[in-house]
Design a protein around this motif. Structure first.
Motif, PDB file in Angstrom:
ATOM      1  N   ASP A   1       0.844  -1.197   0.000  1.00 21.41           N
ATOM      2  CA  ASP A   1       0.000   0.000   0.000  1.00 21.41           C
ATOM      3  C   ASP A   1       0.881   1.250   0.000  1.00 21.41           C
ATOM      4  OD1 ASP A   1      -1.738   2.079   0.416  1.00 21.41           O
ATOM      5  OD2 ASP A   1      -2.708   1.212   2.178  1.00 21.41           O
ATOM      6  N   PRO A   2       0.883   2.027  -1.087  1.00 17.64           N
ATOM      7  CA  PRO A   2       1.765   3.199  -1.141  1.00 17.64           C
ATOM      8  C   PRO A   2       1.473   4.248  -0.087  1.00 17.64           C
ATOM      9  CG  PRO A   2       0.219   3.198  -2.985  1.00 17.64           C
ATOM     10  CD  PRO A   2       0.080   1.862  -2.304  1.00 17.64           C
ATOM     11  N   ASP A   3       0.280   4.204   0.500  1.00 13.65           N
ATOM     12  CA  ASP A   3      -0.071   5.187   1.527  1.00 13.65           C
ATOM     13  C   ASP A   3       0.219   4.705   2.945  1.00 13.65           C
ATOM     14  OD1 ASP A   3      -1.054   7.010  -0.377  1.00 13.65           O
ATOM     15  OD2 ASP A   3      -2.968   5.930  -0.459  1.00 13.65           O
ATOM     16  N   ASP A   4       0.716   3.483   3.073  1.00 15.26           N
ATOM     17  CA  ASP A   4       0.932   2.923   4.404  1.00 15.26           C
ATOM     18  C   ASP A   4       2.340   3.258   4.913  1.00 15.26           C
ATOM     19  OD1 ASP A   4       1.502   0.840   6.558  1.00 15.26           O
ATOM     20  OD2 ASP A   4      -0.555   0.310   6.027  1.00 15.26           O
ATOM     21  N   ARG A   5       2.425   3.685   6.143  1.00  9.12           N
ATOM     22  CA  ARG A   5       3.733   4.034   6.728  1.00  9.12           C
ATOM     23  C   ARG A   5       4.666   2.841   6.767  1.00  9.12           C
ATOM     24  NH1 ARG A   5       3.741   1.772  11.659  1.00  9.12           N
ATOM     25  NH2 ARG A   5       1.728   1.423  12.688  1.00  9.12           N
ATOM     26  N   LEU A   6       4.123   1.620   6.848  1.00 12.92           N
ATOM     27  CA  LEU A   6       4.960   0.430   6.894  1.00 12.92           C
ATOM     28  C   LEU A   6       5.743   0.292   5.586  1.00 12.92           C
ATOM     29  CD1 LEU A   6       5.646  -2.103   8.632  1.00 12.92           C
ATOM     30  CD2 LEU A   6       3.853  -3.294   7.369  1.00 12.92           C
TER      31      LEU A   6
END
Length: 486
Positions: free
Chosen positions: A81-86
């Motif tokens: 997920d490009p929006d996930d901080r991970l």
């Protein structure tokens, strides 16, 4: 990433005693990796904490396995997920810890994490354990019933050459519900630690069965502290590393060794019928070489090109491969090589150039060397007389001709036990016969070059089932569980 930032290279269950101390390993001028000081007592406490969590023992049903698939897959989805901080944290940490370029780190993360999705993990369970998983319970199987028992403790010792392999390893044992202690190599330290931390958010119960701890290699006292408690040990590394762990593990422990393996390629005449077809095939070969910067056991190091009178001869294909590797540098630049690796590439190029110079420019089938100079470490050596042995660091490919499948078999048979994946193209209706012959000498996987870098989760790793390797099977004979018996 801010200057002088640090990354804590461990993730352990709650309740483990406070770390006795830490030490730092420099990953780059901007990143220090912190790891625990060498303390066997603390490591034994980590192992005990895993035993105190849910042990995965006792009867299970499909719902328990499905819950683990969903929890692990949810973490895998976050890495994509490009929006996930991970994902953002992984992409920031991977280049300095793995040595990959930023562009290559993204390709590797995407290729690896696709196999951590729920649907892929569910298929792995079905492929290995059946539609009705016999995990922790008896299910009918012909004239008997069978049950698969997960290890009470699985110790995973993983090399650091390819990022993501350590996550593959921990997922395999956690799918079974087995308490797991994983020690990654430095080049693969980022993803398993981040995965373990994220798993706490998705499934605290499952996360209590996992500890990830990095320490520098060669510290046998720490290894012995965890080996003593293991029921199953998986070790990825050199032949010497696997032999050492086998010799020190308890006699009752099952040691699953993934020893040194390498990849080769085979290019048949079917893609040498025109310059355009050869160039397209060369681009596929070049990408298989470039992914992981040729550090993986699946990476082609020697490419055999059929010499069958086609429009493009093996020397011409070597030139196309050189062009393709050169072109890839703009899209997927090579990672920085260490001092010893740079020296090895320099020496190899010098040796290849001397061999090529001895034949003169007039010989059609003379050795030839092409490389990226100081700007890029890629190197292609056309070696028709098998004159050069190479460790193949930094996208180094040796191209050799072959005339018949029988000749190819004879060339590869001596190294068969150490061959992992063979990338293929252009063999046409000969593919199955060639694959059968390769399988008999020790090859574990034959695949198109396009899929060479990322085998699916259910592949027979080193010729064995990835989950079946870990479980212990129990047979029940004599009836009583819904099967037909005497």
């Amino acid at each position: 990433m801010s200057p002088s930032s640090s990354f804590d290279a461990w993730a352990v269950p709650d309740g483990v005693p406070t770390l006795p101390g830490t030490r730092e390993v420099t990953a780059s001028p901007d990143l220090q990796v912190r790891c625990p000081t060498a303390d066997p007592d603390w490591m034994r406490a980590v192992v005990r904490s895993l035993g105190e969590g849910p042990a995965g023992a006792g009867a299970e049903d499909e719902h328990a396995v499905t819950a683990r698939v969903e929890a692990l897959g949810a973490v895998g989805r976050r890495f994509l997920d490009p929006d996930d901080r991970l994902r953002r944290e992984a992409l920031a940490l991977l280049p300095p810890t793995s040595g990959l370029s930023e562009a290559m780190a993204e390709v590797v993360l995407d290729g690896m994490a696709r196999d951590w999705l729920p649907e892929r993990l569910a298929r792995l369970v079905r492929e290995e354990l059946g539609e009705r998983p016999a995990l922790g319970r008896f299910v009918p199987s012909g004239d008997r019933a069978v049950m698969a028992v997960a290890p009470r403790l699985c110790v995973q010792l993983v090399a650091g050459s390819v990022p993501g392999v350590a996550v593959n390893a921990l997922i395999r044992s956690l799918l079974l519900g087995a308490p797991t202690l994983l020690k990654p190599g430095f080049g693969d330290v980022t993803l398993p630690v981040l995965f373990a931390r994220a798993l706490r958010e998705e499934s605290p119960d499952l996360a209590r069965r996992l500890a990830v701890v990095y320490w520098p290699g060669g510290e046998e006292e720490l290894e012995d502290a965890v080996l003593a408690e293991a029921e199953v040990v998986t070790v990825y590394g050199s032949d010497a590393t696997v032999a050492s762990i086998r010799s020190r593990a308890p006699v009752s422990a099952r040691v699953i060794g993934y020893h040194h393996r390498s990849g080769v390629g085979v290019v048949g005449s079917g893609v040498l019928t025109s310059p355009g077809a050869a160039a397209e095939a060369a681009r596929a070969v070049a990408r298989a070489v470039a992914v992981f910067d040729q550090r993986g056991c699946v990476s082609p190091r020697v490419v055999y090109v059929e010499d069958a009178g086609a429009d493009v001869a093996p020397p011409g294909f070597a030139r196309e491969l050189a062009r393709a590797l050169d072109g890839l540098e703009a899209k997927l630049p090579s990672g920085a090589l260490g001092r010893l690796e740079r020296s090895a590439v320099h020496q190899l190029r010098g040796t290849a150039e001397m061999l090529a110079a001895g034949w003169g420019d007039e010989a059609d089938d003379r050795p030839r060397v092409m490389h990226g100079g100081d700007a890029a470490p890629w190197t292609v050596f056309y070696d028709p007389y098998r004159a050069l042995e190479t460790s193949c660091v930094g996208r180094v490919v040796v191209v050799r001709p072959f005339r018949t499948p029988e000749e190819l078999h004879a060339r590869l048979a001596p190294v068969g036990p150490h061959l992992q994946t063979v990338g293929v193209t252009g063999l046409g209706d000969r593919l199955e016969a060639v694959a059968e012959a390769l399988g008999r000498i020790g090859v574990a996987r034959v695949a198109p070059f396009e899929t060479v870098p990322f085998p699916p989760p259910w592949w027979h790793h080193d010729g064995r089932g990835p989950l079946n390797d870990l479980v212990r099977w129990v047979d029940l004979e004599g009836g009583g569980v819904g099967f037909d018996g005497d």
